[in-house]
Motif scaffolding. Structure first.
Motif: not given
Lengths: 279, 254
Positions: A138-141, A158-177
């Motif tokens: 996820l961090l690579v992504k 910007g990196m902090q927001q990337r990190l938050q996005i990585a944390r959200c992607l960890a859930q493997e979501p179908s919807v990103l709000l």
């Protein structure tokens, strides 16, 4: 069914719109919200298709963030219903991830980057041995490969927001709000993150509901732009965006269609603003 | 001189007054011949302090005081957290518990010495109970206000991620309030020592406070002052230990 799951963001848009109405991933029907006796949102109907990017624009205080929270299950509607794949959403679920506007407060300051991503995996019950590899991927992504051991305050905005996005992607979501996720970032970082977000969504076929008050951003990202206006807020404008994908920061923004949509939305916001002042 | 390694963590001139005062007392003590029960020469106090240390009395008594104060402190910490966390998290629980808690809190802990003595008799348990009662209040108040001070955004993140209640407490709430709980712990340690020594002086035949009472009653001011010195050193070193631990644990995070 498998054929339907293949909806791709750069399919001709009308297909996705038609599908949204027929088989939405996430939908709000007749949703109203009162908070502390004040009507915040009224009679919202919204259906988002798989892989679709829906942007919501509107003046501050018109209920954009509240609508996103309703979709996330962080708020319960006063009337109407939010549903995910046909089932009512009553509380947050791991299929629906929420990217908060204020990344500085959304990350745990005492956990480093890897541990912050781990939090989402812990929440969905991924066993410990399986976490490390997924965290690394996820961090690579999101382009934070070398920063796993850094604390959030050691990372740029910007990196902090990337990190938050990585944390959200960890859930493997179908919807990103996403709630004005790039509002606090500089223009270059914002453009980079816009493109990365589109690429990530395309790769994972996730749908995105993206709140912003930057009209250009809304058109650039969206398959549809919804204008929220009034008090209580209603969807008063729907603008389909028929711009080719993948989008490009230069050519897309120079496309006559982009310029036309931009003018249409500006006029819409201008009208809303005039009405508001007239009241 | 700047930059050179220093022997003292402060300017040497700060020592002038205390050392001068001790020398003056010593001089008065050696020159006067009057009977004195509340007064001892610094040299005699030092000698008595060395005597109690070599005979093992200091260590044994200090051990008793530290064990009771420490046990009471830990007990009070656990109870304070168990009460403070739900009351900080749930407004309704707070409304329910407000009256009982606020009516108990102003009771001076040492006023419970007779009751505790009746329930537990002499010994460790009665002292631990009084110390625990004394520290629950501040720990509970600090915990509750620390939880109220957590950024609501952080709680919303934990909801959005779908953390359960227990995970939310252990992964979000406790780490977020830890620095402030540590401050509360440091304050509670001071209270615990005060209360433990008070219990020992007034009732319980244990620890440094009890030995000091014996010295006073048998008219040995040098021994009494020596034990006072040890109590002071004990409090000072425990606090210094915690200040160091705090700087190491939270220095970077604060």
């Amino acid at each position: 069914m498998p054929g339907q799951l293949r909806t791709h963001p750069w399919q001709p848009r009308p297909v996705a719109e038609a599908r949204a109405a027929a088989d939405p991933v996430i939908a709000a029907s007749g949703v109203s919200l009162d908070l502390g006796g004040t009507a915040v949102l009224s009679d919202i109907d919204l259906a988002v298709a798989r892989g679709e990017v829906v942007c919501i624009v509107g003046a501050s205080g018109c209920g954009k963030t509240s609508l996103l929270r309703l979709l996330a299950g962080l708020l319960r509607p006063t009337a109407g219903e939010v549903s995910y794949q046909g089932n009512p959403v009553r509380r947050p679920r791991s299929d629906i991830a929420f990217v908060f506007q204020d990344y500085g407060k959304a990350l745990l300051p005492w956990r480093n980057a890897a541990q912050n991503v781990s939090l989402a995996l812990e929440a969905i019950g991924v066993p410990k041995p399986a976490r490390a590899k997924r965290i690394e991927e996820l961090l690579v992504k999101v382009g934070l490969a070398g920063h796993a051991a850094k604390l959030p305050r050691e990372l740029s905005g910007g990196m902090q927001q990337r990190l938050q996005i990585a944390r959200c992607l960890a859930q493997e979501p179908s919807v990103l709000l996403m709630d004005e996720p790039f509002g606090a970032l500089d223009a270059m970082t914002r453009q980079a993150l816009q493109d990365e977000t589109l690429a990530i969504a395309a790769a994972s076929h996730a749908s995105i509901v993206f709140v912003t008050h930057d009209l250009d951003e809304a058109i650039y990202l969206g398959d549809r732009v919804l204008g929220l206006a009034g008090s209580p807020g209603r969807i008063s404008e729907t603008v389909p965006v028929h711009l080719p994908r993948p989008r490009d920061q230069l050519t897309t923004r120079e496309n006559p269609e982009f310029v036309r949509l931009r003018r249409a939305l500006h006029d819409f916001i201008g009208t809303v603003e005039r009405d508001r002042r007239a009241q | 001189m700047r930059g050179a390694p220093r022997l003292l963590p402060f300017d040497w001139r700060g020592l002038v007054l205390p050392v001068g005062f001790l020398l003056a007392i010593e001089l008065i003590a050696t020159m006067s011949t009057i009977e004195r029960d509340a007064f001892a020469a610094p040299s005699a106090v030092l000698a008595a302090a060395a005597r109690t240390l070599s005979s093992g009395v200091t260590l044994k008594a200090a051990g008793e005081t530290v064990i009771t104060a420490g046990a009471g402190l830990l007990l009070g910490l656990v109870i304070g957290l168990l009460v403070g966390i739900p009351l900080g998290l749930f407004r309704r629980a707070d409304l329910l518990m407000m009256v009982p808690l606020e009516s108990l809190r102003p009771v001076p802990p040492v006023a419970l010495i007779p009751l505790s003595l009746l329930i537990f008799g002499f010994g460790y348990r009665m002292e631990i109970a009084v110390v625990a009662f004394a520290v629950v209040g501040p720990i509970f108040l600090f915990t509750r206000s620390a939880i109220r001070g957590i950024d609501p955004q952080l709680m919303e993140v934990s909801h959005a991620l779908g953390l359960g209640f227990l995970a939310q407490v252990t992964k979000i709430v406790l780490p977020a309030i830890l620095p402030r709980i540590f401050v509360a712990f440091r304050i509670a340690l001071g209270i615990a020592l005060v209360v433990a020594v008070t219990v020992e002086i007034t009732a319980n035949p244990l620890g440094l406070g009890y030995r000091m009472t014996i010295a006073q009653q048998s008219l040995q001011p040098d021994l009494m002052f020596a034990l006072l010195l040890w109590i002071g050193l004990l409090g000072w070193s425990l606090n210094a230990l915690l200040v160091r631990a705090e700087a190491r644990l939270f220095g970077a995070a604060a």
